[in-house]
Each structure stands twice: as structure tokens, then as C-alpha cells.
Design an enzyme around this catalytic site. Structure first.
Site, PDB file in Angstrom:
ATOM      1  N   ASP A 135      -2.782   1.114   2.521  1.00 41.33           N
ATOM      2  CA  ASP A 135      -2.559   0.664   3.892  1.00 41.33           C
ATOM      3  C   ASP A 135      -1.578  -0.505   3.962  1.00 41.33           C
ATOM      4  O   ASP A 135      -1.407  -1.123   5.005  1.00 41.33           O
ATOM      5  CB  ASP A 135      -3.883   0.265   4.551  1.00 41.33           C
ATOM      6  CG  ASP A 135      -4.631  -0.832   3.786  1.00 41.33           C
ATOM      7  OD1 ASP A 135      -4.091  -1.319   2.770  1.00 41.33           O
ATOM      8  OD2 ASP A 135      -5.746  -1.186   4.203  1.00 41.33           O
TER       9      ASP A 135
ATOM     10  N   HIS B 194      -1.715  -3.396   2.153  1.00 40.90           N
ATOM     11  CA  HIS B 194      -2.216  -4.749   1.910  1.00 40.90           C
ATOM     12  C   HIS B 194      -1.758  -5.272   0.559  1.00 40.90           C
ATOM     13  O   HIS B 194      -1.498  -4.504  -0.372  1.00 40.90           O
ATOM     14  CB  HIS B 194      -3.749  -4.804   2.030  1.00 40.90           C
ATOM     15  CG  HIS B 194      -4.507  -4.209   0.881  1.00 40.90           C
ATOM     16  ND1 HIS B 194      -5.132  -2.985   0.964  1.00 40.90           N
ATOM     17  CD2 HIS B 194      -4.770  -4.673  -0.367  1.00 40.90           C
ATOM     18  CE1 HIS B 194      -5.738  -2.723  -0.188  1.00 40.90           C
ATOM     19  NE2 HIS B 194      -5.524  -3.743  -1.011  1.00 40.90           N
TER      20      HIS B 194
ATOM     21  N   ASP C  67      -7.164 -12.962  -6.371  1.00 41.40           N
ATOM     22  CA  ASP C  67      -8.317 -12.782  -5.491  1.00 41.40           C
ATOM     23  C   ASP C  67      -9.598 -12.658  -6.294  1.00 41.40           C
ATOM     24  O   ASP C  67      -9.573 -12.566  -7.521  1.00 41.40           O
ATOM     25  CB  ASP C  67      -8.118 -11.542  -4.595  1.00 41.40           C
ATOM     26  CG  ASP C  67      -7.475 -10.376  -5.341  1.00 41.40           C
ATOM     27  OD1 ASP C  67      -7.843 -10.132  -6.518  1.00 41.40           O
ATOM     28  OD2 ASP C  67      -6.590  -9.714  -4.774  1.00 41.40           O
TER      29      ASP C  67
ATOM     30  N   GLU D  55      -5.722  -7.697   4.402  1.00 35.36           N
ATOM     31  CA  GLU D  55      -5.787  -6.395   5.043  1.00 35.36           C
ATOM     32  C   GLU D  55      -4.854  -6.352   6.256  1.00 35.36           C
ATOM     33  O   GLU D  55      -4.349  -7.385   6.709  1.00 35.36           O
ATOM     34  CB  GLU D  55      -7.229  -6.107   5.482  1.00 35.36           C
ATOM     35  CG  GLU D  55      -8.239  -6.106   4.341  1.00 35.36           C
ATOM     36  CD  GLU D  55      -8.177  -4.858   3.472  1.00 35.36           C
ATOM     37  OE1 GLU D  55      -7.177  -4.115   3.553  1.00 35.36           O
ATOM     38  OE2 GLU D  55      -9.128  -4.628   2.706  1.00 35.36           O
TER      39      GLU D  55
END
Length: 261
Positions: A136, A138, A67, A143
Site C-alpha cells: 500500500d 507504506h 520500527d 501507513e
């Protein structure tokens, strides 16, 4: 999905570095997908030590990014290109010619995303993709509620992710970009061997949902359950909420040596 529980982050780094070394010995020009952040640093340190000692010849290996922030110039110290050059390319003695990544400063970001997805395919596909996991759930910057079939694309970061990443920007969240380019979940699942490393108690709930929960977009990492050769390496703290931890330990202890990681 194989789950391997190790004593600590250093042991996880050594285990994964050995898997990379084995891959490079078999395929010297392997395309390695790398992640950024603090979690994979033990992997890069262990691999660099193997290269420095002469145990591994990584001179033909190729590196690709998972990324990249949108809007940061390539030379910004916290652009992921800069981070990968600093933490992976230079320690392994590779040149920038061996490195590929998306252009986060492109005028047409969508076109840059599509070009990167094509470039990965034209390079023969990613042989081994390193992954971390967010609190979370991801992976990359996919996300919660990301499409499980998604390709490389632009994403808006959640507030929690920006808070988590502020430590890399002098703890100033206002410096953290709002957008990133990320390999999509579908792109990640195209890799031949995704390996996720998670360490620390703060990742325990996300790990439990990834490994033992249902496959659901609310926990993007759970999509790894769909891959025929995905490995999750966790330290004892990150494994603390796994109901089947004892089974995972027994399975790995009984694993035939010829299987490798």
C-alpha cells in the site's frame, strides 16, 4: 530521486551492500538504519560476506532500528530487536552496544518514541537508512495518510499490513500486534541517504506511485521525492509498471562512476 533497475533481488542486495561498504570506508562509525522483513535480507547477506572476506571492516559501525512492535517483549523471536540482532548484528560481528532502537515494551510508549527521536539526533543523525515498501506504499510503519512531517510515534497497523506480516507469526494473524513504534516520515527524511529496495511484481504498483505519482500522504513512500539524495532500487518485476523505466535505465547506465550510489 534516483531509480536503479537491477535484474533481481540478489543484484539489488549486492549493489546496496557495496554502497554501505563505501560509506563505512569513508566514515567507519557510520550510523546505519536497518529495516526488517524478507526484502533486505540480500543486502545483509552480501554485506556479511564482505565482512567475512575482510573486504569491509564494520567493527565501528552503528546500527539503528526503523520500527518496533508494541507489546512484544524484547526477547520475543519476532520483536524487531531480536530480528536485527539475528540478521544484522551477529552476522556483521558487532556487539549489542553498537545497536539502538525504540523500547516497544515501555510503560510510557509515547515517551519512548520521543526519546528515540532524540537519541537519533544526539547520535549525529542516520547516515544511510534502508527501507522496504508495503503493497500500500507504506515505509517503516507509516501507513497511508500518515503525516509527511511525522516524527517517531506509535501507529496502528492496517489489516492489510497485519495480513502481510502474519507469515512471520506462523500465519496466525491473531499473534500479530496491532500497534508499532515507527520512525516518522519526517524522521526518515532526516537521514542523509535513504535507500528503498523493492522486489517482486506485488510491489510494482506501489513503486510506480512512489516514483512517478504525486507526493501524497496516501502513498507515504512518495515523500522520498522530497529528499535531495534518495535512491530507489528495484528488480525488473517491481519496475514493471514504471512508465519511465527505459529513461531510468539509460540514466543509470550513463552515470559517472565518481557519483556512487
Amino acid at each position: 530521486m534516483e531509480v536503479v533497475i537491477v535484474p533481481d533481488a540478489a543484484a539489488g542486495g549486492e549493489l546496496i551492500a557495496e554502497a554501505i561498504a563505501t560509506l563505512i570506508a569513508r566514515k567507519p562509525d557510520a550510523l546505519l538504519g536497518v529495516a526488517t522483513g524478507s526484502t533486505p535480507l540480500p543486502i545483509y547477506r552480501a554485506l556479511a560476506a564482505k565482512v567475512a572476506s575482510g573486504a569491509v571492516d564494520a567493527s565501528r559501525a552503528r546500527i539503528c532500528q526503523l520500527d518496533e512492535y508494541v507489546g512484544l517483549p524484547a526477547g520475543h523471536p519476532e520483536s524487531y530487536r531480536s530480528v536485527v540482532l539475528r540478521e544484522v548484528i551477529e552476522p556483521l560481528g558487532l556487539s549489542e552496544a553498537s545497536f539502538m532502537g525504540p523500547d516497544g515494551s515501555a510503560e510510557d510508549v509515547q515517551a519512548a518514541c520521543e526519546a528515540y527521536d532524540r537519541a537519533l539526533a544526539e547520535a549525529g543523525g542516520v547516515d544511510l537508512q534502508l527501507l522496504g515498501i508495503g503493497t500500500d506504499g507504506h515505509i517503516g510503519f507509516n501507513e497511508p495518510c500518515s503525516s509527511l512531517a511525522s516524527r517517531t510515534r506509535i501507529k496502528t497497523l492496517t489489516q492489510q499490513t497485519r495480513v502481510d506480516n502474519a507469515r512471520f507469526f506462523d500465519d496466525d494473524i491473531e499473534q500479530v500486534p496491532h500497534h508499532v513504534i515507527t520512525q516518522g516520515i519526517g524522521t526518515i527524511l532526516d537521514s542523509r541517504h535513504p535507500i528503498l529496495l523493492a522486489t517482486g511484481e506485488g510491489k510494482a504498483e506501489a513503486v510506480a506511485q512512489t516514483v512517478e505519482g504525486p507526493v501524497a500522504s496516501i502513498v507515504p513512500a512518495s515523500a522520498l521525492q522530497l529528499h535531495p539524495h534518495a535512491t530507489v532500487v528495484v528488480d525488473e518485476a517491481a519496475a514493471s509498471k514504471l512508465k519511465l523505466a527505459d529513461y531510468f535505465r539509460a540514466t543509470y547506465a550513463a552515470k559517472p562512476g565518481w557519483q556512487g550510489l
